[in-house]
Design a protein around this motif. Structure first.
Motif, PDB file in Angstrom:
ATOM      1  N   THR A 265       0.206 -21.739  24.934  1.00 50.55           N
ATOM      2  CA  THR A 265       1.303 -20.659  24.380  1.00 50.55           C
ATOM      3  C   THR A 265       2.163 -19.454  25.330  1.00 50.55           C
ATOM      4  N   TYR A 266       1.270 -18.971  24.812  1.00 50.47           N
ATOM      5  CA  TYR A 266       1.294 -17.531  25.878  1.00 50.47           C
ATOM      6  C   TYR A 266       1.749 -17.966  27.059  1.00 50.47           C
ATOM      7  N   LEU A 267       0.861 -18.476  28.345  1.00 47.50           N
ATOM      8  CA  LEU A 267       1.493 -19.250  29.685  1.00 47.50           C
ATOM      9  C   LEU A 267       2.035 -19.969  29.312  1.00 47.50           C
ATOM     10  N   GLY A 268       2.762 -21.280  28.267  1.00 44.58           N
ATOM     11  CA  GLY A 268       3.270 -21.531  28.585  1.00 44.58           C
ATOM     12  C   GLY A 268       5.062 -21.303  28.786  1.00 44.58           C
ATOM     13  N   ALA A 269       5.360 -19.901  27.888  1.00 40.79           N
ATOM     14  CA  ALA A 269       6.011 -19.169  27.865  1.00 40.79           C
ATOM     15  C   ALA A 269       6.596 -18.755  29.312  1.00 40.79           C
ATOM     16  N   ALA A 270       5.633 -18.314  30.144  1.00 39.09           N
ATOM     17  CA  ALA A 270       5.738 -17.350  30.823  1.00 39.09           C
ATOM     18  C   ALA A 270       5.942 -18.712  32.193  1.00 39.09           C
ATOM     19  N   ALA A 271       5.606 -20.006  32.255  1.00 43.05           N
ATOM     20  CA  ALA A 271       6.205 -20.835  32.537  1.00 43.05           C
ATOM     21  C   ALA A 271       7.621 -21.853  33.078  1.00 43.05           C
ATOM     22  N   LEU A 272       8.059 -21.539  31.771  1.00 38.66           N
ATOM     23  CA  LEU A 272       9.392 -21.834  31.495  1.00 38.66           C
ATOM     24  C   LEU A 272      10.104 -20.862  32.033  1.00 38.66           C
ATOM     25  N   LEU A 273       9.846 -19.375  31.933  1.00 36.82           N
ATOM     26  CA  LEU A 273      10.817 -18.714  32.178  1.00 36.82           C
ATOM     27  C   LEU A 273      11.051 -18.239  33.951  1.00 36.82           C
ATOM     28  N   ASP A 274       9.612 -19.524  34.528  1.00 34.21           N
ATOM     29  CA  ASP A 274       9.137 -18.521  35.456  1.00 34.21           C
ATOM     30  C   ASP A 274       8.562 -17.115  36.286  1.00 34.21           C
ATOM     31  N   LEU A 275       8.059 -16.681  35.600  1.00 36.81           N
ATOM     32  CA  LEU A 275       7.642 -15.793  35.779  1.00 36.81           C
ATOM     33  C   LEU A 275       6.338 -15.826  35.555  1.00 36.81           C
ATOM     34  N   LYS A 276       5.045 -14.658  36.231  1.00 41.67           N
ATOM     35  CA  LYS A 276       4.266 -14.554  35.634  1.00 41.67           C
ATOM     36  C   LYS A 276       3.711 -13.924  34.573  1.00 41.67           C
ATOM     37  N   PRO A 277       2.902 -13.981  33.982  1.00 42.83           N
ATOM     38  CA  PRO A 277       2.206 -13.857  32.713  1.00 42.83           C
ATOM     39  C   PRO A 277       2.092 -12.222  32.785  1.00 42.83           C
ATOM     40  N   ASP A 278       2.022 -11.461  33.599  1.00 42.62           N
ATOM     41  CA  ASP A 278       2.049 -10.013  33.249  1.00 42.62           C
ATOM     42  C   ASP A 278       3.246  -9.411  34.207  1.00 42.62           C
ATOM     43  N   GLU A 279       4.475 -10.042  34.207  1.00 43.73           N
ATOM     44  CA  GLU A 279       5.575  -9.776  33.540  1.00 43.73           C
ATOM     45  C   GLU A 279       6.327 -10.120  32.372  1.00 43.73           C
ATOM     46  N   VAL A 280       5.168 -10.173  31.621  1.00 45.66           N
ATOM     47  CA  VAL A 280       6.407 -11.559  30.339  1.00 45.66           C
ATOM     48  C   VAL A 280       5.570  -9.863  29.406  1.00 45.66           C
ATOM     49  N   MET A 281       6.393  -9.527  28.188  1.00 39.33           N
ATOM     50  CA  MET A 281       5.400  -9.088  27.583  1.00 39.33           C
ATOM     51  C   MET A 281       5.428  -9.995  25.916  1.00 39.33           C
ATOM     52  N   LEU A 282       4.815  -9.895  24.899  1.00 48.93           N
ATOM     53  CA  LEU A 282       4.635  -9.872  23.937  1.00 48.93           C
ATOM     54  C   LEU A 282       5.152  -8.862  23.069  1.00 48.93           C
ATOM     55  N   VAL A 283       5.756  -9.064  21.774  1.00 48.89           N
ATOM     56  CA  VAL A 283       5.662  -8.183  20.844  1.00 48.89           C
ATOM     57  C   VAL A 283       5.662  -9.084  19.309  1.00 48.89           C
ATOM     58  N   ALA A 284       4.681  -8.060  19.245  1.00 43.75           N
ATOM     59  CA  ALA A 284       4.299  -8.591  17.809  1.00 43.75           C
ATOM     60  C   ALA A 284       3.598  -7.422  16.195  1.00 43.75           C
ATOM     61  N   ALA A 285       4.170  -8.039  15.488  1.00 44.20           N
ATOM     62  CA  ALA A 285       3.145  -6.904  14.090  1.00 44.20           C
ATOM     63  C   ALA A 285       1.993  -7.331  14.082  1.00 44.20           C
ATOM     64  N   HIS A 286       1.479  -8.155  14.838  1.00 38.91           N
ATOM     65  CA  HIS A 286      -0.498  -9.135  14.299  1.00 38.91           C
ATOM     66  C   HIS A 286      -0.986  -8.629  15.703  1.00 38.91           C
ATOM     67  N   LYS A 287      -2.257  -7.574  15.694  1.00 43.32           N
ATOM     68  CA  LYS A 287      -3.086  -7.459  16.733  1.00 43.32           C
ATOM     69  C   LYS A 287      -3.695  -8.209  17.350  1.00 43.32           C
TER      70      LYS A 287
END
Length: 239
Positions: free
Chosen positions: A163-185
């Motif tokens: 899920t996490y890596l798939g979102a980055a790939a669909l945006l054509d971004l590296k994982p560290d160029e994407v930030m997950l925002v969540a209320a759940h640690k």
């Protein structure tokens, strides 16, 4: 740090929207119309409590790929029986009630904060909810997403790495160029293991008032924020 981030992807249930308060309110109105005496807070909590076990049945292979709307209906049918009110609803009413998850109300800061964040970053969902649910919720609550990423895109539920890596790939971004925002640690920790940046946002009333939740800042996360407006300020997004 902020200059490296190109996109923010958001957990939705509890982080962006008040699922518990929204469902309790709608169930109470429905129960009043039908003359039912039910503790709708306990009913809602039971419905939500079935969420992770149902997903785990899919993740383990016990069930084939099944979208959240279908899992929610499976849980709903079970708790209607347990609360002994299944016969009080027609099939059409059960269908409508199950779609209450499409009609969840955003937290007061959500839309304002998202609009500020959107000025600088791509903003997208990254939710276990299915696509139709997330689209309908966005229309209902005025959530200004650039795009919708759903478990349906990957046929995996969080916290699967796909899920996490798939979102980055669909945006054509590296994982560290994407930030997950969540209320759940736990969600954030799983994203961090995949190389994403992380933003913890406190939602003290997600499970009701005075319910024990870990709201402490954690230095392991890239950012800790009080709400989406605070997050926008910490990410240097102008008003």
């Amino acid at each position: 740090m902020q200059s490296d981030i190109k996109a923010l992807v958001f957990d939705v249930f509890g982080t962006c929207v008040d699922f518990r308060g929204s469902i309790i309110k709608e169930c109470r109105a429905l129960g009043k119309a039908k003359g039912l005496r039910v503790n709708w807070a306990k009913f809602t909590d039971a419905w939500r409590a079935g969420y992770k076990p149902a997903m785990d049945r899919v993740r383990s292979g016990e069930l084939p790929w099944t979208k959240i709307d279908v899992l929610h209906r499976m849980i709903l049918d079970d708790i209607l029986q347990k609360f002994r009110i299944a016969d009080a609803f027609t099939e059409a009413e059960k269908v409508h009630l199950n779609l209450v998850w499409h009609r969840l109300k955003p937290w007061p800061d959500t839309v304002k904060g998202l609009k500020r964040l959107k000025k600088r970053y791509i903003i997208a969902t990254l939710s276990n909810g299915n696509t139709a649910l997330l689209v309908n919720m966005a229309k209902f609550g005025g959530l200004p997403w650039d795009c919708i990423f759903s478990s349906e895109n990957f046929h995996h539920f969080k916290p699967d790495p796909e899920t996490y890596l798939g979102a980055a790939a669909l945006l054509d971004l590296k994982p560290d160029e994407v930030m997950l925002v969540a209320a759940h640690k736990h969600d954030l920790r799983s994203a961090a293991l995949c190389g994403l940046k992380t933003a913890f946002v406190r939602r003290p009333h997600e499970h009701g008032r005075n319910k024990g939740t870990d709201l402490a800042d954690d230095p392991a996360f890239t950012v800790n924020a009080g709400d989406f407006v605070d997050l926008a300020a910490k990410l240097d997004c102008q008003k």
